[in-house]
Design a protein around this motif. Structure first.
Motif, mmCIF file in Angstrom:
data_model
loop_
_atom_site.group_PDB
_atom_site.id
_atom_site.type_symbol
_atom_site.label_atom_id
_atom_site.label_comp_id
_atom_site.label_asym_id
_atom_site.label_seq_id
_atom_site.Cartn_x
_atom_site.Cartn_y
_atom_site.Cartn_z
ATOM 1 N N LYS A 61 5.784 9.447 -3.819
ATOM 2 C CA LYS A 61 4.811 10.187 -4.630
ATOM 3 C C LYS A 61 4.319 9.361 -5.821
ATOM 4 C CE LYS A 61 6.140 14.978 -3.634
ATOM 5 N NZ LYS A 61 6.615 16.250 -4.217
ATOM 6 N N LEU A 62 5.239 8.672 -6.489
ATOM 7 C CA LEU A 62 4.840 7.874 -7.650
ATOM 8 C C LEU A 62 3.815 6.812 -7.270
ATOM 9 C CD1 LEU A 62 8.208 7.370 -9.569
ATOM 10 C CD2 LEU A 62 6.141 8.447 -10.476
ATOM 11 N N GLN A 63 3.952 6.252 -6.076
ATOM 12 C CA GLN A 63 3.013 5.206 -5.673
ATOM 13 C C GLN A 63 1.601 5.739 -5.436
ATOM 14 O OE1 GLN A 63 4.606 2.664 -2.538
ATOM 15 N NE2 GLN A 63 5.536 1.401 -4.118
ATOM 16 N N GLN A 64 1.471 7.040 -5.343
ATOM 17 C CA GLN A 64 0.133 7.616 -5.193
ATOM 18 C C GLN A 64 -0.668 7.564 -6.490
ATOM 19 O OE1 GLN A 64 -0.220 11.236 -2.765
ATOM 20 N NE2 GLN A 64 1.859 10.893 -2.033
ATOM 21 N N PHE A 65 -0.027 7.159 -7.572
ATOM 22 C CA PHE A 65 -0.770 6.923 -8.811
ATOM 23 C C PHE A 65 -1.481 5.574 -8.789
ATOM 24 C CE2 PHE A 65 1.700 10.421 -10.486
ATOM 25 C CZ PHE A 65 0.819 11.011 -11.399
ATOM 26 N N ASN A 66 -1.243 4.773 -7.772
ATOM 27 C CA ASN A 66 -1.921 3.491 -7.622
ATOM 28 C C ASN A 66 -3.113 3.653 -6.685
ATOM 29 O OD1 ASN A 66 0.073 2.287 -9.195
ATOM 30 N ND2 ASN A 66 1.323 1.753 -7.407
ATOM 31 N N ASP A 67 -4.185 2.977 -7.000
ATOM 32 C CA ASP A 67 -5.346 2.957 -6.112
ATOM 33 C C ASP A 67 -6.018 1.592 -6.225
ATOM 34 O OD1 ASP A 67 -6.949 3.026 -8.477
ATOM 35 O OD2 ASP A 67 -6.903 5.224 -8.460
ATOM 36 N N LYS A 68 -7.139 1.429 -5.568
ATOM 37 C CA LYS A 68 -7.797 0.115 -5.545
ATOM 38 C C LYS A 68 -8.294 -0.315 -6.926
ATOM 39 C CE LYS A 68 -12.240 2.112 -4.034
ATOM 40 N NZ LYS A 68 -12.966 1.848 -5.295
ATOM 41 N N ASP A 69 -8.451 0.654 -7.818
ATOM 42 C CA ASP A 69 -8.973 0.339 -9.143
ATOM 43 C C ASP A 69 -7.891 0.168 -10.203
ATOM 44 O OD1 ASP A 69 -11.695 0.529 -8.298
ATOM 45 O OD2 ASP A 69 -11.527 2.712 -8.359
ATOM 46 N N HIS A 71 -3.429 -0.237 -10.884
ATOM 47 C CA HIS A 71 -2.028 -0.308 -10.465
ATOM 48 C C HIS A 71 -1.198 0.222 -11.628
ATOM 49 C CE1 HIS A 71 1.185 -2.039 -7.891
ATOM 50 N NE2 HIS A 71 1.834 -2.127 -9.047
ATOM 51 N N ARG A 72 -0.794 1.477 -11.539
ATOM 52 C CA ARG A 72 -0.156 2.157 -12.675
ATOM 53 C C ARG A 72 1.361 2.234 -12.554
ATOM 54 N NH1 ARG A 72 -4.552 5.339 -10.945
ATOM 55 N NH2 ARG A 72 -6.353 5.234 -12.385
ATOM 56 N N VAL A 73 1.880 2.151 -11.334
ATOM 57 C CA VAL A 73 3.322 2.279 -11.096
ATOM 58 C C VAL A 73 3.813 1.076 -10.309
ATOM 59 C CG1 VAL A 73 5.133 3.643 -9.972
ATOM 60 C CG2 VAL A 73 3.239 4.812 -11.128
ATOM 61 N N GLU A 74 4.874 0.464 -10.793
ATOM 62 C CA GLU A 74 5.481 -0.660 -10.092
ATOM 63 C C GLU A 74 6.920 -0.298 -9.725
ATOM 64 O OE1 GLU A 74 5.957 -4.521 -8.431
ATOM 65 O OE2 GLU A 74 4.179 -3.346 -8.984
ATOM 66 N N VAL A 75 7.251 -0.444 -8.451
ATOM 67 C CA VAL A 75 8.600 -0.183 -7.963
ATOM 68 C C VAL A 75 9.212 -1.519 -7.557
ATOM 69 C CG1 VAL A 75 10.016 1.018 -6.254
ATOM 70 C CG2 VAL A 75 7.933 2.112 -7.161
ATOM 71 N N VAL A 76 10.381 -1.813 -8.128
ATOM 72 C CA VAL A 76 11.051 -3.090 -7.888
ATOM 73 C C VAL A 76 12.453 -2.817 -7.364
ATOM 74 C CG1 VAL A 76 11.823 -5.266 -8.905
ATOM 75 C CG2 VAL A 76 9.779 -4.131 -9.800
ATOM 76 N N ILE A 77 12.817 -3.463 -6.273
ATOM 77 C CA ILE A 77 14.188 -3.363 -5.772
ATOM 78 C C ILE A 77 15.094 -4.198 -6.668
ATOM 79 C CG2 ILE A 77 15.748 -3.821 -3.854
ATOM 80 C CD1 ILE A 77 13.855 -1.579 -3.263
#
Length: 305
Positions: A61-69, A71-77
């Motif tokens: 769900k958090l990654q849905q805050f990102n779009d082509k315009d 990049h608002r959320v970064e997930v790092v392992i």
């Protein structure tokens, strides 16, 4: 220009928090410190996507805050896994259409020190030692319960996060009074300080970051964030909690002042994508209703003897 994490909500997450690696973890435990059988098993399963783990729905769900315009959320392992096993993590993410590009794999060494370089707003891990270390370093962190995987998605366009109050959003100042002197002393303490905001707890920065994320995204992103305060406080001690949030200029959507009632029945109705609490009994109760849960190992309830 180099890529920057400064303006993003950054979630650092272990491989066991994101994917169901419980069978593989049992193989690791059986090795008694020898990680080669575990590495071999992960390599053999390289092309078999791992099943979603406890934090998977939240990350999705958090990654849905990102779009082509934007990049608002970064997930790092951020994982104690070895780099070879990390291959399966990235392949599993790709198969599940999760957009992961960055990871740190430390092969058994504590990974929390990299939270600073990542500007992390949240660290989720199944390793309690790593979580304690992250919290001591000042980062919102929680030990996940891998068995508390969410069963259903009733709110596909909402990220629902529930927070305990004392020792989670707020400091454990008042909780210490309650545990040492009892309920009457606690109520008296909070009533006398009703206009004095509570100091921030370990998860105040995450609540602030979520608030910023929603504000920046605005109406351009269909996903909404809904937050709840779920606390054992009751009137009259509720007022200081509300006034504290007002002083921080942060709103929560729901507040539940339960006065000792079992939180699990209320979490069943709220259906959070994640619930954070400092007390093990509340976490285990939440797990019983399949609420994805994170144990915030801080405050007086988690002081080591």
């Amino acid at each position: 220009m180099p890529f920057s994490l400064d303006d993003k909500l950054v979630v650092a997450i272990s491989s066991r928090a994101l994917f169901d690696f419980e069978e593989e973890n049992r193989a690791f435990d059986a090795g008694n410190g020898d990680d080669r059988p575990y590495m071999q098993l992960q390599l053999e399963r390289l092309d078999a996507p791992a099943k979603p783990g406890v934090a998977y729905p939240l990350i999705q769900k958090l990654q849905q805050f990102n779009d082509k315009d934007a990049h608002r959320v970064e997930v790092v392992i951020l994982s104690r896994n070895d780099p070879v096993s990390g291959l399966r993590v990235f392949r599993s993410a790709s198969k599940h259409d999760l957009h992961l590009q960055r990871g740190v794999f430390t092969r058994g060494r504590p990974p929390f020190k990299y939270l600073n370089a990542l500007n992390a707003n949240l660290f989720l891990s199944a390793n309690p030692d790593d979580v304690r270390a992250a919290l001591l370093a000042g980062y919102p962190a929680a030990r996940v319960f891998p068995e508390s995987i969410k069963q259903a998605e009733s709110f596909p366009n909402e990220i629902r996060i529930a927070f305990d109050g004392d020792a989670v959003l707020f400091s454990d100042e008042a909780e210490r009074i309650f545990q040492k002197e009892g309920l009457d002393a606690f109520q008296h303490h909070e009533t006398n300080r009703v206009a004095l905001p509570l100091p921030g707890g370990p998860f105040k920065p995450l609540l602030e970051a979520l608030h910023r994320l929603q504000s920046v995204a605005g109406a351009s992103v269909p996903m909404r964030i809904r937050t709840a305060l779920v606390t054992a406080r009751s009137a009259p001690a509720h007022e200081r909690a509300i006034r504290t949030l007002m002083a921080w200029n942060i709103n929560v959507d729901e507040a539940m002042f339960l006065g000792g009632l079992d939180k699990s029945r209320f979490l069943r109705e709220f259906e959070p994508d994640f619930f954070f609490d400092d007390q093990t009994r509340h976490c285990e109760s939440a797990v019983s209703v399949f609420s994805p849960t994170g144990h915030v190992i801080s405050g007086i309830s988690n002081d080591e003897p």
